[in-house]
Structure formats: structure tokens, C-alpha cells
Design an enzyme around this catalytic site. Structure first.
Site, PDB file in Angstrom:
ATOM      1  N   GLY A 103       1.349  -1.049  -0.070  1.00 30.85           N
ATOM      2  CA  GLY A 103      -0.160   0.029   0.113  1.00 30.85           C
ATOM      3  C   GLY A 103       0.819   1.275  -0.055  1.00 30.85           C
ATOM      4  O   GLY A 103       0.950   2.074  -0.625  1.00 30.85           O
TER       5      GLY A 103
ATOM      6  N   SER B  81      -2.612  -9.249  -3.346  1.00 38.15           N
ATOM      7  CA  SER B  81      -3.090  -8.537  -4.706  1.00 38.15           C
ATOM      8  C   SER B  81      -1.768 -10.227  -5.340  1.00 38.15           C
ATOM      9  O   SER B  81      -1.846  -9.829  -6.386  1.00 38.15           O
ATOM     10  CB  SER B  81      -0.951  -7.417  -4.224  1.00 38.15           C
ATOM     11  OG  SER B  81      -0.038  -7.974  -3.794  1.00 38.15           O
TER      12      SER B  81
ATOM     13  N   TYR C 142      -1.857  -3.898  -5.360  1.00 42.02           N
ATOM     14  CA  TYR C 142      -1.454  -3.736  -3.983  1.00 42.02           C
ATOM     15  C   TYR C 142      -2.669  -4.553  -3.179  1.00 42.02           C
ATOM     16  O   TYR C 142      -3.752  -3.506  -3.256  1.00 42.02           O
ATOM     17  CB  TYR C 142      -1.246  -2.863  -4.354  1.00 42.02           C
ATOM     18  CG  TYR C 142      -2.209  -1.124  -4.294  1.00 42.02           C
ATOM     19  CD1 TYR C 142      -2.286  -0.914  -2.330  1.00 42.02           C
ATOM     20  CD2 TYR C 142      -2.298  -0.923  -4.960  1.00 42.02           C
ATOM     21  CE1 TYR C 142      -3.147   0.429  -2.464  1.00 42.02           C
ATOM     22  CE2 TYR C 142      -3.291   0.056  -4.784  1.00 42.02           C
ATOM     23  CZ  TYR C 142      -3.598   0.697  -4.047  1.00 42.02           C
ATOM     24  OH  TYR C 142      -4.188   1.825  -3.649  1.00 42.02           O
ATOM     25  N   CYS C 143      -2.269  -4.652  -1.573  1.00 44.30           N
ATOM     26  CA  CYS C 143      -2.842  -4.588  -0.381  1.00 44.30           C
ATOM     27  C   CYS C 143      -2.171  -3.904   0.296  1.00 44.30           C
ATOM     28  O   CYS C 143      -0.825  -3.445   0.023  1.00 44.30           O
ATOM     29  CB  CYS C 143      -2.904  -6.210  -0.204  1.00 44.30           C
ATOM     30  SG  CYS C 143      -2.120  -7.357   0.266  1.00 44.30           S
ATOM     31  N   LYS C 144      -2.489  -4.315   1.672  1.00 46.16           N
ATOM     32  CA  LYS C 144      -1.584  -3.954   2.333  1.00 46.16           C
ATOM     33  C   LYS C 144       0.355  -3.497   2.812  1.00 46.16           C
ATOM     34  O   LYS C 144       0.703  -3.194   2.397  1.00 46.16           O
ATOM     35  CB  LYS C 144      -2.142  -3.950   4.473  1.00 46.16           C
ATOM     36  CG  LYS C 144      -1.878  -3.159   5.545  1.00 46.16           C
ATOM     37  CD  LYS C 144      -1.948  -3.784   6.568  1.00 46.16           C
ATOM     38  CE  LYS C 144      -1.506  -2.836   7.589  1.00 46.16           C
ATOM     39  NZ  LYS C 144       0.071  -2.968   8.050  1.00 46.16           N
TER      40      LYS C 144
END
Length: 149
Positions: A16, A94, A86-88
Site C-alpha cells: 500500500g 495482491s 496492491y494490498c497492505k
């Protein structure tokens, strides 16, 4: 270190923080952001945005989003654009979406697709729930191809 990891010439995976760096987004000429989280923000840059509201939990249904995300990435590439997923932490959600794209549009097996994403970003590790959804997706894609032939 902020970075977008290149999976293909038109696809990046990241966490992220990196994905929200307008500087990186512009530097890599990203035109679509796929945010696979409920809470992560989007970059400010005026680009296309797609949110997949799932938590990094093995019980979450990511499977139902695979086609839509894979097709969006492919459509962007056809137009000459580039996508970042994306992710965290850029590890599980992702990664699963990138793998699904590679299986659907690059016709890679699950093992080949995982390896390709891992080469781009070695920390990836889709959770067990997402792994089983990817296995199911691989079978579904094989079935669709048989029916199309």
C-alpha cells in the site's frame, strides 16, 4: 524502500505505501490501480481505480473477483496502459490477483504464475484460502478452454 515490483511489462505488484506514492505511479506510467483491500487508500494521481474489498483472511471470497481483475489488467495493457495491484503488505491478496491474471491471460499454470510473481516480489505468500481459490480457478480456466476448443 518504496518500489513497484514488475511482474510483466504492464503489471506491477506492491504494498500500500509504495502504490500510494504518486511519484512512483508517474515514474512507472501506471494508469490503473487495483486496490485489494477494504482500508488501504488510493494514490492521488488521476488514474483509474478498482477496489476489491476483501480482508487478508482465508475465509474471504477473492475467487469471485479474479475474472474482473484479470480482464481489467488485460484491457489496460491492450490500451497501452500499465496496472499496479496492491494490498497492505503486497504479499497475499495482491499476489493472488496477479497470479489469476497470469493464469487467465498468459495461460500459465498455477505453479508457473506463482513463480513469476515470486520472482518479481519474493515476499509473496497467498494465504491457504486464496491458494485453494486459485487452484479452483485453474480448474475452471482449463474447463473453459476445453469448452472453447
Amino acid at each position: 524502500m518504496l518500489q513497484l515490483c514488475k511482474v510483466t511489462k504492464s503489471l506491477f505488484i506492491s504494498n500500500g505505501r509504495s502504490a500510494c506514492s504518486d511519484e512512483l505511479i508517474q515514474q512507472e506510467a501506471v494508469t490503473l490501480c487495483i486496490n485489494v483491500s477494504k482500508l488501504q487508500p488510493f494514490p492521488a494521481a488521476g488514474i483509474k481505480k478498482l477496489r476489491v474489498p476483501v480482508y487478508d483472511d482465508p475465509g474471504e471470497d477473492l475467487y469471485s473477483h479474479f475474472d474482473r481483475c484479470a480482464d481489467a489488467i488485460q484491457q489496460e495493457e491492450t490500451r497501452g496502459g500499465r496496472s499496479v495491484v496492491y494490498c497492505k503488505n503486497g504479499r497475499s491478496r495482491s499476489a493472488a490477483v496477479c497470479v489469476a491474471y497470469l493464469m487467465k491471460h498468459r495461460r500459465l499454470t498455477l505453479a508457473e504464475a506463482l513463480q513469476k510473481v515470486k520472482t518479481a516480489r519474493h515476499v509473496i505468500d497467498p494465504n491457504p484460502g486464496f491458494m485453494s481459490q486459485l487452484q479452483r480457478y485453474e480448474q475452471e480456466l482449463k474447463k473453459r478452454r476445453r469448452e472453447a476448443d
